[in-house]
Motif scaffolding. Structure first.
Motif: not given
Length: 64
Positions: A61-64, A48-54, A18-25, A27-32
């Protein structure tokens, strides 16, 4: 809720989370996550996928 990008690319080798908050170097983004369910990579979980910007923070990210 499934991500729009992840929904476009079904795979017989696993499934997207399911769509969730993910992180990378960057920043944070919505993805799977994608979980492999067969073959040599069975049980492997990877991005799996990045569904938003950072976003600068996890809270933003949680508020988005």
């Amino acid at each position: 809720m499934k991500g729009k990008i992840a929904s476009r690319y079904p795979s017989p080798d696993g499934h997207y989370s399911e769509l969730k908050v993910c992180s990378s170097n960057a920043g944070y983004y919505l993805g799977t996550d994608f979980t492999h369910t067969r073959g040599d990579f069975e049980g492997l979980v990877e991005p799996g996928s990045q569904e938003s910007g950072y976003f600068p923070t996890e809270e933003a990210a949680e508020a988005a």
